[in-house]
Design an enzyme around this catalytic site. Structure first.
Site, PDB file in Angstrom:
ATOM      1  CG  ASP A  22      48.689  35.119  38.906  1.00  0.00           C
ATOM      2  OD1 ASP A  22      48.176  36.252  38.713  1.00  0.00           O
ATOM      3  OD2 ASP A  22      48.098  33.808  38.507  1.00  0.00           O
ATOM      4  CD  GLU A 195      42.458  39.655  40.588  1.00  0.00           C
ATOM      5  OE1 GLU A 195      41.583  38.646  40.661  1.00  0.00           O
ATOM      6  OE2 GLU A 195      43.150  39.769  39.506  1.00  0.00           O
TER       7      GLU A 195
END
Length: 448
Positions: A22, A195
């Site tokens: 991430d 996402e």
């Protein structure tokens, strides 16, 4: 340069972080600010170089003080400069995934690595499960929050939502669904997933680049939504989903996803920063990579294909060069030089026998300081390799090199103090499964 060949100063190899997921990068006032998920806190790196993030100044800027709704599973933090302050958005829970929600921190100073105060949860009226929040700012200054969430209270599917904001820490209206997993490449793995939405704006389009399919699969990929700059972003019809993935796996890059975007130091190039699985089947064992991208005529990004760790890339435009020392030019003990096409100099060093082995480099630097050695290596064994780095015959640094890459290269970033002039740096240890390619000498961080 004695016992080392100075080559390839204008190139680098991925990954830029040996582990991480991430990734988020933003650039301001000549510095890159980088974050990734560490799980139990929020950590921030500050660098004047995009490829040297592993060597950057770092600080833990927030961690939970105890139990509570934001005490565990801290995911995907993002740093944004909005209306004269730094804001950090992150997802967290109380130890149970079902309680994941989004939270906001606000800076108390202009220093991104300084103190922050907790602004609490940021949520729409439904207050449903939410992760991966980011902020979209239109040219007129209006703010929108974009995130991944559940429609109900069970993990059936993750959808993308957008909602208006009245200020950087408050959602001021109802959420609107703008994407759900529906295409074949979006629905691999259960539950189905959209996402990691990230905003990428051009003169012609407002783009949202998102991650699709299960993050634990090799098929994790990037998709693309686009809207016209003057459209109503709260109208789902304003958003066009592109039918093909924007950035997908190749024969040797697996699970590329959760990207962010930033300019080169001179502002002339656009770069994508993303995570990928370390090798096929590695699941959530990921590292962080970067590469340049281009633009299509319609204002949408053209990322091309993920570049292999076997491929040298030109340094970002405006970034200082680096010194590369090829392992085959070092003073070798118990190691043999082997031809290998995907090595930086066409050769690696390794050993087929047990016993003492070492490679000694002579590194000359212009001033005293803490330097970082980017060691490019290939560990084809199933266990972690242990090396000892000895600096000038005194300081010893223990290094653990990841295992099981199935032919995929990696980099380890090793901080070492070097003195002005000549330094002897000796790498020793490892077994016959380990091959060393080269070290890049990364200088101490400087002010831009």
């Amino acid at each position: 340069m004695k016992d080392g060949k100075k080559t390839g100063e204008a190139t680098f190899y991925n990954p830029i972080m040996k582990s991480g997921a991430d990734p988020w990068v933003v650039r301001k006032d000549g510095y890159y600010y980088y974050m990734h998920t560490v799980g139990n806190a929020i950590q921030l790196w500050k660098s004047n170089s995009l490829t040297d993030l592993a060597a950057a100044e770092t600080a833990t800027v927030w961690q939970p003080s105890g139990g509570g709704p934001a005490s565990s599973d801290i995911w995907a933090p993002e740093l944004h400069w909005i209306q004269g302050k730094w804001y950090i958005y992150f997802a967290a829970d109380d130890g149970s995934n079902e309680t994941h929600r989004m939270y906001v921190l606000q800076s108390e100073t202009d220093d991104a690595l300084g103190a922050y105060k907790e602004m609490g949860q940021i949520t729409d009226p439904t207050d449903k499960w939410a992760i991966d929040g980011t902020v979209l700012t239109k040219k007129d200054g209006s703010l929108y929050f974009v995130w991944s969430g559940w429609e109900g209270d069970e993990n059936v599917t993750q959808k993308l939502y957008i909602a208006p904001m009245s200020n950087p820490y408050t959602i001021s209206g109802n959420r609107v669904e703008i994407s759900k997993p529906e295409l074949a490449w979006e629905t691999i793995g259960q539950p189905t997933v959209n996402e990691g939405p990230e905003v990428l704006v051009s003169d012609k389009k407002i783009n949202i680049v998102y991650s699709a399919s299960g993050s634990w699969t090799d098929d994790y990929t990037l998709g693309l939504l686009s809207a016209d700059p003057d459209s109503n972003l709260l109208d789902p019809a304003s958003w066009k989903k592109h039918p093909e993935p924007a950035f997908a796996k190749t024969d040797d890059v697996f699970g590329p996803g959760h990207a962010s975007f930033v300019k080169s130091p001179d502002g002339k190039e656009d770069w994508i920063v993303y995570h990928a699985a370390k090798t096929a089947g590695a699941g959530w064992d990921r590292n962080v990579r970067i590469q340049p991208f281009q633009w299509n005529d319609d204002g949408t990004p053209n990322f091309g294909k993920p570049v292999s760790t076997r491929t040298a890339l030109a340094l970002p435009s405006g970034e200082n060069g680096r010194v590369r020392l090829e392992a085959e030019e070092a003073k070798l003990e118990g190691l043999l030089v082997k031809d290998r096409e995907d090595a930086s100099g066409g050769k690696t060093v390794g050993s087929d026998k047990d016993g003492a082995r070492s490679a000694t480099f002579n590194i000359e630097v212009e001033k005293d300081g803490l330097y970082t050695l980017a060691l490019r290596y290939l560990n084809e064994g199933a266990v972690v390799e242990q090396l000892t780095v000895t600096v000038n015959g005194k300081l010893k640094v223990d290094v653990s090199l990841d295992a099981g890459f199935n032919g995929e290269w990696s980099n380890d970033y090793i901080p070492v103090p070097l003195k002005k002039g000549s330094n002897e740096v000796k790498f020793s240890g490892g077994d016959s499964w380990l091959s060393l390619d080269a070290i890049d000498v990364l200088p101490p961080q400087t002010k831009p």
